[in-house]
Design a protein around this motif. Structure first.
Motif, short mmCIF file in Angstrom:
data_model
loop_
_atom_site.label_atom_id
_atom_site.label_comp_id
_atom_site.label_asym_id
_atom_site.label_seq_id
_atom_site.Cartn_x
_atom_site.Cartn_y
_atom_site.Cartn_z
N LYS A 182 5.33 21.72 10.51
CA LYS A 182 6.41 21.63 11.51
C LYS A 182 5.88 21.91 12.91
N ARG A 183 5.03 22.94 13.02
CA ARG A 183 4.46 23.27 14.33
C ARG A 183 3.60 22.12 14.85
N VAL B 30 -3.97 24.82 14.99
CA VAL B 30 -2.98 24.59 13.93
C VAL B 30 -3.53 23.59 12.91
N GLN B 31 -4.22 22.55 13.40
CA GLN B 31 -4.79 21.54 12.49
C GLN B 31 -5.81 22.16 11.54
N LYS C 126 3.64 28.45 4.14
CA LYS C 126 2.82 28.45 5.35
C LYS C 126 2.39 27.03 5.71
N ILE C 127 2.04 26.25 4.70
CA ILE C 127 1.67 24.85 4.94
C ILE C 127 2.83 24.10 5.56
N GLU D 215 5.74 19.34 16.22
CA GLU D 215 6.24 19.65 17.57
C GLU D 215 5.16 19.39 18.63
N ILE D 216 3.92 19.82 18.33
CA ILE D 216 2.82 19.60 19.27
C ILE D 216 2.55 18.11 19.43
N ASP D 217 2.64 17.36 18.30
CA ASP D 217 2.41 15.92 18.35
C ASP D 217 3.44 15.23 19.24
N LYS D 218 4.70 15.71 19.20
CA LYS D 218 5.74 15.14 20.06
C LYS D 218 5.38 15.32 21.52
N GLN D 219 4.92 16.52 21.86
CA GLN D 219 4.52 16.79 23.24
C GLN D 219 3.34 15.91 23.66
#
Length: 396
Positions: A182-183, A128-129, A176-177, A186-190
């Motif tokens: 947002k995705r 994603v990054q 898309k950006i 969410e991954i950062d929260k996890q």
């Protein structure tokens, strides 16, 4: 979208181009181009020739002058060259204008680095990054870039967004950006939750320029199997292992390497991955002392650490590849006493600069590993005593 299979299907032949401006010496530009050749090799390309031109400032239309562009065109004609790589960022219109003359694919240093990152991303977070960074790179270049992508048909610089569908609408790219951000959030929260669950352990992070041997040292200290090879950006995803020295545990993390002229949007996208650096207690700054410009590489890493607000952390400078340094520096007929004096002088110099926080090792030969372990242990033990005094009885 980024596809899973990113390997170059056919080794591409490339030429590279750099501009010598009033702010740079010819030697500096040649060093940048040496690194660009290594980047191209990492991506799967073979560099046939390099071109440089002295300019007060790059040409707005074609970056280099028309005469130099024609010289490059004449060289390419009749040779199996499918790629021209510029060492500095190009605008979409510059790419389009250059391609009209050269009739081959044109990319810049940022595009090349993004291409390598796209191939080496393994986890969902890294993918994603990289995808986010690719769209951020493309957005200001839309006018010239989409037709550029339409003609590529694969190979270096063609991975990621825009491969199969030409999108001319800026709004779609911006959407898309926004979605990717947002995705990523969410991954950062996890990831944050996972870091919190690690408990009260001292955290040590390996940092340094790309290809200095961080992953090799990680494997050596943690006895784990982290991917390592002699190419740039072998490690993208942060790997964390629990390590125990003399009954004292700590967490050791391997992070992505830094590089000169790293695209700003890539740094921004990967800041969440580098949270391990920001949240670490001790940094192991690994340096390839055999590299001719190792001091400049140290400055690049320090500037990046300052940007990440991690520069003031307790740091151990780990000068790696002493075996290569000695092979490159010493004549085989040089007397042992003179060699010892030169090495002692080098170590004393860096001990003064770092207040004694230096270790000189050769990771592949496992030379001086015990001194490195002891230096890490001393720092870790000291921090445990300061922060978690109730644990010291258990550990010691």
């Amino acid at each position: 979208m980024i596809e899973k299979k990113q390997a170059v299907q056919k080794e591409e032949k490339a030429v590279i181009v750099g501009v010598i401006t009033k702010d740079q010496t010819e030697r500096q530009v040649q060093e940048f181009l040496d690194e660009l050749v290594f980047l191209a090799e990492t991506a799967g390309a073979t560099t046939l020739k390099r071109f440089t031109q002295k300019l007060a400032h790059p040409d707005r239309a074609t970056f280099v002058g028309k005469g130099k562009l024609e010289e490059i065109h004449q060289y390419i004609a009749g040779r199996d060259v499918s790629l021209v790589i510029f060492d500095d960022e190009l605008t979409g219109s510059q790419i389009a204008n250059i391609e009209k003359v050269l009739k081959v694919k044109v990319i810049d240093r940022s595009d090349l680095i993004l291409d390598i990152f796209a191939r080496r991303a393994r986890t969902a977070q890294a993918k994603v990054q990289v995808e986010l960074a690719q769209y951020q790179y493309i957005l200001p270049r839309l006018r010239g870039m989409w037709s550029h992508l339409e003609r590529q048909g694969g190979g270096i610089g063609s991975r990621g967004p825009g491969e199969t569908e030409i999108e001319t609408d800026r709004r779609i790219v911006k959407d898309k950006i926004s979605l990717l951000r947002k995705r990523l959030a969410e991954i950062d929260k996890q990831s944050l939750t996972q870091r919190k669950e690690r408990g009260e352990f001292i955290r040590v992070a390996l940092v340094g320029y790309t290809n200095v041997g961080k992953s090799t040292i990680m494997n050596m200290l943690s006895k784990s199997e982290v991917f390592a090879e002699n190419k740039l950006f072998a490690t993208l995803d942060t790997t964390t292992r629990k390590v125990v020295f003399e009954q004292t545990p700590f967490l050791l993390s391997d992070t992505v390497g830094f590089i000169r002229k790293l695209p700003h949007h890539l740094v921004e996208s990967f800041k969440s991955t580098l949270d391990e650096v920001r949240e670490s207690d001790i940094l192991l700054h690994v340096v390839d002392i055999s590299h001719p410009q190792y001091e400049e590489q140290i400055e690049v890493v320090n500037r990046t650490l300052q940007e990440l607000k991690a520069f003031e952390k307790p740091t151990i400078m780990v000068f790696n590849k002493m075996d290569l340094y000695e092979a490159n520096t010493f004549d085989k007929w040089l007397e042992e006493d003179i060699k010892k004096d030169i090495l002692d002088s080098l170590k004393q110099n860096w001990d003064v600069k770092t207040n004694g926080n230096t270790v000189f090792i050769a990771a592949l030969e496992r030379r001086n590993v015990e001194e490195l372990r002891k230096t890490i242990m001393d720092k870790v033990s000291q921090l445990y005593k300061e922060r978690y005094p109730y644990k010291t009885e258990f550990f010691y």
